[in-house]
Write a protein that holds these residues in place. Structure first.
Motif, PDB file in Angstrom:
ATOM      1  N   ARG A  45       3.332 -84.032  65.649  1.00  0.00           N
ATOM      2  CA  ARG A  45       3.952 -82.765  65.281  1.00  0.00           C
ATOM      3  C   ARG A  45       2.930 -81.634  65.378  1.00  0.00           C
ATOM      4  NH1 ARG A  45       7.575 -84.399  59.937  1.00  0.00           N
ATOM      5  NH2 ARG A  45       8.786 -86.044  60.960  1.00  0.00           N
ATOM      6  N   VAL A  46       3.417 -80.453  65.721  1.00  0.00           N
ATOM      7  CA  VAL A  46       2.571 -79.272  65.785  1.00  0.00           C
ATOM      8  C   VAL A  46       3.193 -78.162  64.948  1.00  0.00           C
ATOM      9  CG1 VAL A  46       1.627 -79.841  68.050  1.00  0.00           C
ATOM     10  CG2 VAL A  46       3.702 -78.432  67.890  1.00  0.00           C
ATOM     11  N   VAL A  47       2.352 -77.201  64.554  1.00  0.00           N
ATOM     12  CA  VAL A  47       2.798 -76.083  63.723  1.00  0.00           C
ATOM     13  C   VAL A  47       2.305 -74.783  64.350  1.00  0.00           C
ATOM     14  CG1 VAL A  47       2.770 -75.051  61.430  1.00  0.00           C
ATOM     15  CG2 VAL A  47       2.606 -77.535  61.672  1.00  0.00           C
ATOM     16  N   PHE A  48       3.203 -73.811  64.458  1.00  0.00           N
ATOM     17  CA  PHE A  48       2.842 -72.496  64.961  1.00  0.00           C
ATOM     18  C   PHE A  48       2.476 -71.578  63.792  1.00  0.00           C
ATOM     19  CE2 PHE A  48       5.278 -74.389  68.340  1.00  0.00           C
ATOM     20  CZ  PHE A  48       4.618 -73.964  69.492  1.00  0.00           C
ATOM     21  N   LYS A  49       1.869 -70.444  64.111  1.00  0.00           N
ATOM     22  CA  LYS A  49       1.389 -69.519  63.078  1.00  0.00           C
ATOM     23  C   LYS A  49       2.507 -69.063  62.147  1.00  0.00           C
ATOM     24  CE  LYS A  49      -1.528 -65.409  62.569  1.00  0.00           C
ATOM     25  NZ  LYS A  49      -2.299 -64.372  63.297  1.00  0.00           N
ATOM     26  N   ASN A  50       3.727 -68.925  62.693  1.00  0.00           N
ATOM     27  CA  ASN A  50       4.856 -68.465  61.878  1.00  0.00           C
ATOM     28  C   ASN A  50       5.527 -69.591  61.097  1.00  0.00           C
ATOM     29  OD1 ASN A  50       6.131 -69.849  63.915  1.00  0.00           O
ATOM     30  ND2 ASN A  50       7.271 -68.091  64.724  1.00  0.00           N
TER      31      ASN A  50
END
Length: 327
Positions: free
Chosen positions: A97-102
């Motif tokens: 899983r990845v997470v973006f700044k928002n």
């Protein structure tokens, strides 16, 4: 010294791939603002925390960025194509899983492969759960960066998380800054863009031009089954660097660090890293040359979502950094 586990957790879990380190720097600033005389930022984004003094000018560097991904293209179906930021092991990221700044999250998928030999980054994509390109662009656009998701776990003396490289080095620097008593002028520099070429340390060292420098970063270990032979293990103390691909530490600096560890009964081990480098690689080549050393925190499974460190090594690294700076 008891470790501030909540602070370590906050540092590691905060979004901050190379080029997007602002949130990490905000946390560090709140921690150290009452313990230094001045906080400034340079043009590249490094945060420089200065403790005034009349002695030698010393620079301590710990990088705030982590590896990640950057969006290069959005498919009509809403799937995101990407490139890597820093040393990402592409073969290990499918299903991660990845997470973006928002805060938007996604999962990394791979196209159907007739032959596993066809596996390469062009076959991977990020799925954020949308139905088409227009919907995807409401949340993510070309050039947006993502960090990997990897929860923080405390397991006895061991800590597991993503981004210990180099948030644990930042923690060591924070604790040293808080507890340091010295007449030297010390510049604690929380650098940016280390993972993509030691960029922050290059500009910071040029501007500060210290008499001496210490980088604080992680290093590999050789203590797992059939690991590449390396005389660094978890739980055996701070690692004093001898050499990596970016620096051969001068014998004078290395011996000074060893003598300091012995004098104060701080457990240590010697580190030779056959690949990779640290901010010291850029610092020691600045201008006419700057004597530089490295304190390394032994870390298993580096550049993964489950990096592992030992609390005792972290404590030893803090103590060694403080004593070196007080010399």
């Amino acid at each position: 010294m008891s470790l501030n586990i909540e602070l370590i957790k906050k540092l590691t879990q905060t979004y901050g791939p190379s080029g997007s380190e602002e949130k990490v720097l905000e946390i560090i600033k709140e921690e150290v603002k009452d313990f230094c005389d001045e906080i400034t930022y340079d043009a590249l984004g490094n945060m420089i925390c200065r403790k005034a003094g009349k002695g030698k000018k010393i620079m301590v560097a710990a990088h705030t960025d982590e590896i990640g991904l950057m969006i290069t293209h959005i498919e009509d179906e809403g799937f995101l194509r990407f490139t890597t930021i820093g040393g990402v092991f592409v073969e290990q990221i499918v299903g991660r899983r990845v997470v973006f700044k928002n805060g938007v999250q996604g999962v990394i998928g791979v196209e159907h492969l007739e032959d596993k030999k066809d596996f390469r980054i062009e076959k991977l994509y990020i799925d954020i759960g949308v139905k088409n390109k227009e919907e995807a662009q409401k949340y993510v656009n070309i050039g947006d960066s993502a960090s990997f998701a990897g929860e923080f776990i405390e397991a006895g003396d061991r800590l597991i998380s993503k981004a210990f490289d180099d948030r644990i080095g930042c923690y060591v620097a924070i604790e040293a800054l808080k507890n340091l008593k010295t007449e030297n002028k010390v510049y604690f520099v929380f650098t940016v863009q280390e993972e993509v070429g030691l960029r922050g340390a290059t500009t910071a060292a040029y501007n500060i031009h210290p008499d001496f420098a210490i980088a604080v970063d992680v290093t590999l270990t050789g203590d797992t089954p059939k690991a590449k032979k390396m005389s660094v293990s978890l739980g055996k103390g701070a690692a004093i660097k001898v050499m990596d691909r970016s620096i051969i530490v001068s014998p004078y600096v290395r011996e000074m660090m060893i003598e300091t560890a012995k004098e104060y009964n701080i457990p240590y081990q010697l580190e030779i890293l056959e690949f990779g480098g640290t901010d010291a690689g850029a610092i020691h080549l600045t201008k006419g040359g700057i004597p530089s050393g490295v304190i390394s925190i032994p870390t298993r499974y580096t550049h993964s979502i489950s990096e592992m460190v030992d609390k005792n090594d972290v404590e030893a690294s803090i103590n060694l950094l403080i004593k070196i700076l007080e010399k």
